[in-house]
Design a protein around this motif. Sequence first.
Motif, PDB file in Angstrom:
ATOM      1  N   GLY A 439       5.243  -8.095   2.082  1.00 18.84           N
ATOM      2  CA  GLY A 439       5.018  -8.058   0.722  1.00 18.84           C
ATOM      3  C   GLY A 439       4.285  -6.812   0.041  1.00 18.84           C
ATOM      4  O   GLY A 439       4.590  -6.440  -0.910  1.00 18.84           O
ATOM      5  N   PHE A 440       3.284  -6.098   0.903  1.00 16.96           N
ATOM      6  CA  PHE A 440       2.754  -4.975   0.206  1.00 16.96           C
ATOM      7  C   PHE A 440       3.653  -3.956   0.302  1.00 16.96           C
ATOM      8  O   PHE A 440       3.727  -2.991  -0.355  1.00 16.96           O
ATOM      9  N   GLU A 441       4.588  -3.940   1.465  1.00 16.93           N
ATOM     10  CA  GLU A 441       5.862  -2.750   1.228  1.00 16.93           C
ATOM     11  C   GLU A 441       6.652  -2.865   0.114  1.00 16.93           C
ATOM     12  O   GLU A 441       7.064  -1.608  -0.723  1.00 16.93           O
ATOM     13  N   TYR A 442       6.778  -4.021  -0.317  1.00 19.05           N
ATOM     14  CA  TYR A 442       7.734  -4.198  -1.579  1.00 19.05           C
ATOM     15  C   TYR A 442       6.950  -3.670  -2.844  1.00 19.05           C
ATOM     16  O   TYR A 442       7.515  -3.222  -3.806  1.00 19.05           O
ATOM     17  N   VAL A 443       5.814  -4.247  -2.875  1.00 21.33           N
ATOM     18  CA  VAL A 443       4.996  -4.034  -4.205  1.00 21.33           C
ATOM     19  C   VAL A 443       4.371  -2.354  -4.335  1.00 21.33           C
ATOM     20  O   VAL A 443       4.369  -1.751  -5.323  1.00 21.33           O
ATOM     21  N   THR A 444       4.385  -1.874  -3.047  1.00 18.50           N
ATOM     22  CA  THR A 444       3.977  -0.440  -2.976  1.00 18.50           C
ATOM     23  C   THR A 444       5.357   0.458  -3.160  1.00 18.50           C
ATOM     24  O   THR A 444       5.132   1.560  -3.538  1.00 18.50           O
ATOM     25  N   GLY A 445       6.367   0.166  -2.616  1.00 20.71           N
ATOM     26  CA  GLY A 445       7.760   0.582  -2.831  1.00 20.71           C
ATOM     27  C   GLY A 445       7.642   1.726  -1.759  1.00 20.71           C
ATOM     28  O   GLY A 445       8.411   2.563  -1.772  1.00 20.71           O
ATOM     29  N   ALA A 446       6.687   1.619  -0.413  1.00 18.10           N
ATOM     30  CA  ALA A 446       6.583   2.829   0.458  1.00 18.10           C
ATOM     31  C   ALA A 446       6.249   1.938   1.565  1.00 18.10           C
ATOM     32  O   ALA A 446       5.796   0.835   1.772  1.00 18.10           O
ATOM     33  N   LYS A 447       6.684   2.742   2.563  1.00 16.06           N
ATOM     34  CA  LYS A 447       6.320   2.131   4.001  1.00 16.06           C
ATOM     35  C   LYS A 447       5.009   2.694   4.466  1.00 16.06           C
ATOM     36  O   LYS A 447       4.744   2.346   5.752  1.00 16.06           O
ATOM     37  N   TRP A 448       4.163   3.512   3.928  1.00 18.13           N
ATOM     38  CA  TRP A 448       3.105   4.131   4.174  1.00 18.13           C
ATOM     39  C   TRP A 448       1.935   3.007   4.574  1.00 18.13           C
ATOM     40  O   TRP A 448       0.938   3.144   5.170  1.00 18.13           O
ATOM     41  N   VAL A 449       2.122   1.699   3.774  1.00 26.73           N
ATOM     42  CA  VAL A 449       1.079   0.792   4.178  1.00 26.73           C
ATOM     43  C   VAL A 449       0.940   0.321   5.339  1.00 26.73           C
ATOM     44  O   VAL A 449       0.110  -0.339   6.042  1.00 26.73           O
TER      45      VAL A 449
END
Length: 555
Positions: A439-449
């Motif tokens: 879910g955090f990947e989608y809302v940040t738009g990046a995979k650095w999470v």
Amino acid sequence: MAYILTMLAIIIIFYAWFGVIIFYDSPQGNEGFQNLLEAVWTLWICVTTANYPDVMMPSYNESRLTALYFISFMVISFFYLMNLILAVTVNSYDESIAERRLSRAVLSKELLTTAFKMLDHDNKGSINRESVMATMLILNQDVPEIQKLSKDERSIIFAFLDKDGSSDIDLDEFLNFGKILLLDLAKKSDYATFVEVRFPRVNQSNWYQGLCKFVKSKGFEYALDIVLVLNAVIIAFQDYPMLSGQDVTRDPHYSDGYIDTIWELMETIFTVVYVLEAILKITVEGWKRYSESPRNMFDFSITLMAVLASAYVYYPNAYSNSALIQFVVMARVLRLGRILFAMKAFQMFGTITIDIIPAASSVFMILFFVEYFFASMGVLLYGGLITRDPKNPLSYALLEADDFVDNKYWANNFNDMVSGMNVLFNLVVVNNWTECEIGFEYVTGAKWVRIFFFCFHLMGVIVLSNVVTSFIINAYFQQMKTLVQRLGWEENVEGEAMLKGARGVFDASTVTGTQTGVQSIYIARIKPRHMDIEVDERAALRNLFTRTNSSDVEI
């Protein structure tokens, strides 16, 4: 752990490289092995067991041979290396505990030796009674960590130190000073019951002594166990329709302020029995002795809740809702645990658990601190990103995270500290952590999470969870060894059976040599948190009792 984690990283990178090649341009490759970084992330999730065996099913459905790739990886990484990390942690923890115990013993000896030299003004190699008593008086005033010692208690402490009865303390005897101060001294008169103080004639009567003997007997406990089992059976029979999954309509007249059903009558009878049990035990044992038993206090708390709930529910027109009384009724079933602890094995487990809890709190505080730190970072980095507000475009981006939405993980966010702590606790448990992370990947738009979640898994799960496990293993074996010695279940190296029980009762005036006209009987016990030194103190007790020759001395 660094070497093993490096080995684990090499294994993951090698298998990821190999997986990208063999699964190239296949359903398996498109799902988790698109490139080296995606393959490494996929296999890392495998190591945490969060996506196994789901991750291998696309290729396994096509060919059973692909199972060799995933099974060999799991055997090496999960079954071997992850358990090797635990083994290394346990070994390192044991070594550090042993080193710390040794360093503390050396430091204690150095400090006590220095103190002895300062007190030995004439360099006679011994300290007289007056110097030791004055030292303890100063400790009373300046060291709040120790209990305040009365004059009699200071004399008893001196008697413990003076093993040879010379009235002088040499260096070898003085080195036990710190350990002796850990003894818990209490006057036997403090344990006098209300009947003993107010009604001495009743206390001396044959019928009352017979009652005391019965209440303290195993037969009384067995009778109570039978009542507890009967209570549980009746409650189970009453709740059988709900336990079997039947639709149950509650009686609207249930608990309307009157006892008007057979179940309510039985519950009231059991409550009366438990109240009588508590009254009898408190009368016979006295409140101080009764309250020192954790089991007694648990039973008393349940009984008190039952009485208060009954009074609140059954008082006419007071509270016509049965939920409260039913909760208390179920709580009474927990008292069946006393039957388990009647067996030696469960006694040992229960006692060890109680002894471990104070020390375990510090270990769990470290885990709490790490979670708090990462939760703070999460609030700063990702606070407010997980939202269902239709006016916020991030809510539509989040809808694309199918796993997150399907599992209804909306509340798993870092919008506040409480939610953040809950997310991190879920990560410690490990299961389904990838559904939360996506879910955090989608809302940040990046995979650095992924770096945030990886770092917490490394610190919170691999490192600290293994430390917690190591602590429990180490503490269990240490406390089990001490408990076995304390209860006299084994013999010491000299073949002499250990003293049974951890309590000595003695006449203070005989021990101290001060005939005050009023004899004070004291009870000396080793504090539970310091059971690792208990054997030494019991040796002191044994030596002391051998020297006193008092008829009031007993073990």
